[in-house]
Every structure is written in C-alpha cells, then in structure tokens.
Design a protein around this motif. Sequence first.
Motif, mmCIF file in Angstrom:
data_model
loop_
_atom_site.group_PDB
_atom_site.id
_atom_site.type_symbol
_atom_site.label_atom_id
_atom_site.label_comp_id
_atom_site.label_asym_id
_atom_site.label_seq_id
_atom_site.Cartn_x
_atom_site.Cartn_y
_atom_site.Cartn_z
ATOM 1 N N LYS A 9 -41.479 31.330 6.533
ATOM 2 C CA LYS A 9 -42.279 32.275 5.638
ATOM 3 C C LYS A 9 -41.309 32.744 4.391
ATOM 4 O O LYS A 9 -42.234 32.486 3.284
ATOM 5 C CB LYS A 9 -42.286 33.590 6.183
ATOM 6 C CG LYS A 9 -43.525 33.887 7.403
ATOM 7 C CD LYS A 9 -43.579 35.348 7.882
ATOM 8 C CE LYS A 9 -44.920 35.419 8.608
ATOM 9 N NZ LYS A 9 -44.694 36.659 9.179
ATOM 10 N N SER B 80 -36.821 34.347 21.624
ATOM 11 C CA SER B 80 -37.882 34.993 20.590
ATOM 12 C C SER B 80 -37.119 35.089 19.466
ATOM 13 O O SER B 80 -37.490 35.125 18.451
ATOM 14 C CB SER B 80 -38.401 36.127 21.175
ATOM 15 O OG SER B 80 -37.219 36.958 21.435
ATOM 16 N N ALA B 81 -35.762 35.320 19.276
ATOM 17 C CA ALA B 81 -34.959 35.697 18.121
ATOM 18 C C ALA B 81 -34.776 34.287 17.205
ATOM 19 O O ALA B 81 -34.812 34.296 16.137
ATOM 20 C CB ALA B 81 -33.634 36.298 18.492
ATOM 21 N N GLN C 153 -36.934 31.970 17.602
ATOM 22 C CA GLN C 153 -38.349 31.560 17.080
ATOM 23 C C GLN C 153 -38.677 32.294 15.982
ATOM 24 O O GLN C 153 -39.223 32.132 14.800
ATOM 25 C CB GLN C 153 -39.528 31.691 18.244
ATOM 26 C CG GLN C 153 -39.225 30.789 19.135
ATOM 27 C CD GLN C 153 -40.294 31.280 20.277
ATOM 28 O OE1 GLN C 153 -40.834 32.176 20.374
ATOM 29 N NE2 GLN C 153 -40.411 30.026 21.304
ATOM 30 N N SER C 154 -38.318 33.667 15.786
ATOM 31 C CA SER C 154 -38.789 34.627 14.861
ATOM 32 C C SER C 154 -37.971 34.201 13.467
ATOM 33 O O SER C 154 -38.199 34.351 12.576
ATOM 34 C CB SER C 154 -38.332 35.945 15.012
ATOM 35 O OG SER C 154 -36.990 36.355 15.534
ATOM 36 N N ALA C 155 -36.583 33.672 13.693
ATOM 37 C CA ALA C 155 -35.755 33.414 12.716
ATOM 38 C C ALA C 155 -36.407 32.193 12.029
ATOM 39 O O ALA C 155 -36.377 32.031 10.763
ATOM 40 C CB ALA C 155 -34.150 33.022 13.177
ATOM 41 N N ASP C 156 -37.011 31.095 12.879
ATOM 42 C CA ASP C 156 -37.670 30.031 12.297
ATOM 43 C C ASP C 156 -38.784 30.482 11.438
ATOM 44 O O ASP C 156 -38.871 29.812 10.283
ATOM 45 C CB ASP C 156 -37.824 29.020 13.353
ATOM 46 C CG ASP C 156 -36.801 28.243 14.071
ATOM 47 O OD1 ASP C 156 -35.823 28.179 13.581
ATOM 48 O OD2 ASP C 156 -36.968 27.729 15.079
ATOM 49 N N LYS C 157 -39.585 31.349 12.167
ATOM 50 C CA LYS C 157 -40.831 31.953 11.398
ATOM 51 C C LYS C 157 -40.493 32.494 9.959
ATOM 52 O O LYS C 157 -41.075 32.228 9.145
ATOM 53 C CB LYS C 157 -41.508 32.758 12.196
ATOM 54 C CG LYS C 157 -42.441 32.086 13.156
ATOM 55 C CD LYS C 157 -43.164 33.176 14.256
ATOM 56 C CE LYS C 157 -43.776 32.545 15.495
ATOM 57 N NZ LYS C 157 -44.702 33.667 16.179
ATOM 58 N N LYS C 158 -39.304 33.289 10.196
ATOM 59 C CA LYS C 158 -38.923 34.027 9.034
ATOM 60 C C LYS C 158 -38.353 32.864 7.641
ATOM 61 O O LYS C 158 -38.637 33.051 6.588
ATOM 62 C CB LYS C 158 -37.593 34.935 9.049
ATOM 63 C CG LYS C 158 -38.190 36.121 9.861
ATOM 64 C CD LYS C 158 -36.958 37.031 10.150
ATOM 65 C CE LYS C 158 -37.466 38.159 10.681
ATOM 66 N NZ LYS C 158 -36.317 39.438 10.774
ATOM 67 N N ASN D 53 -35.031 36.915 25.245
ATOM 68 C CA ASN D 53 -34.459 37.546 23.746
ATOM 69 C C ASN D 53 -34.062 36.433 22.786
ATOM 70 O O ASN D 53 -34.271 36.890 21.442
ATOM 71 C CB ASN D 53 -33.801 39.010 23.925
ATOM 72 C CG ASN D 53 -34.492 39.963 24.442
ATOM 73 O OD1 ASN D 53 -35.632 40.004 24.180
ATOM 74 N ND2 ASN D 53 -33.638 40.831 25.021
#
Length: 149
Positions: free
Chosen positions: A26, A15-16, A18-23, A12
Amino acid sequence: MKKTNNVVPLINKRSAKQSADKKAKKSRRQKLHDAILFALVGGLLLVGFVFVGQAFLAQNEQKQIADRVNVKSDVLSGEKQALAQLEDQASLLKDEDYVAKLARSRYYLSKDGEIIFSLPEDNDSKQAEILNEALKQTENKQDESSQGG
C-alpha cells in the motif's frame, strides 16, 4: 492449553507479517499515487500560471495599442485643425479686400494718396489681429459644422 497458547502467537506472527507486507504494498502504491497526483497538480498549476502570464502580457499589449491609437487620433485631429485653418486662409486669400489689408499691413503698401506711419508695435498687433480673426472664423465654422452634423 499450552497448544493453544503456541498457536495464537504463531497466527499473530503470520498476520503481522502479512499486514506489514500489505502496508508495504500500500505504501508503494500510495507513494506512486501521490507522485502521480503531485505531478498532475503541479502540471495544472504550471499551465495555469502560463495562461495567466499570457493573459497579462496580452492585456498590457492591448493597453499599449490603445495608447498608440489615442496618440494617433490626437495627431490626426490636430492635423485636421491645421488643414481647416489653411483652408480658411486660402479662402480668405481669395477675398481681395483681405489681401489688400494684409499687403498694406505686412509690406507697408498704401492706397493712392495715403501716407503710412507704422510703428513696429502697431505692425505686430495688426498681424496678430488678422490671425486672431482668421482663427475665430475657423472656430466658428467648426462649431457650426459640429452643431449641424
């Protein structure tokens, strides 16, 4: 079971992150995209306003030119009328009877054996009548030429 509990929070966390980096990526891309889009829309609006302004100025200039043309055509028609009146007077001056009447009324000339008693009011009214006749003849000629043409 403790091992599974430890693995899930670690996954978690990754993935959190990685999603923050992706955000973040973006959001940077989205900001750049939004800035480009804003610049394009703003540029298009600016160009549109310039074109509308130029069209408005051209329309005003066209109205001014049309007004000038109307004024010039009115002046021209007035000059044509004045020229027609002068031509009529010139043709009247070729008539000996008219010249004789004009000379008698203006300069108090008389025929042989004729005595003239002229009052200032009479002289003015005679001149007015002569001019009115000339104007009527001019108007009649203009009416005939406009109906014939």
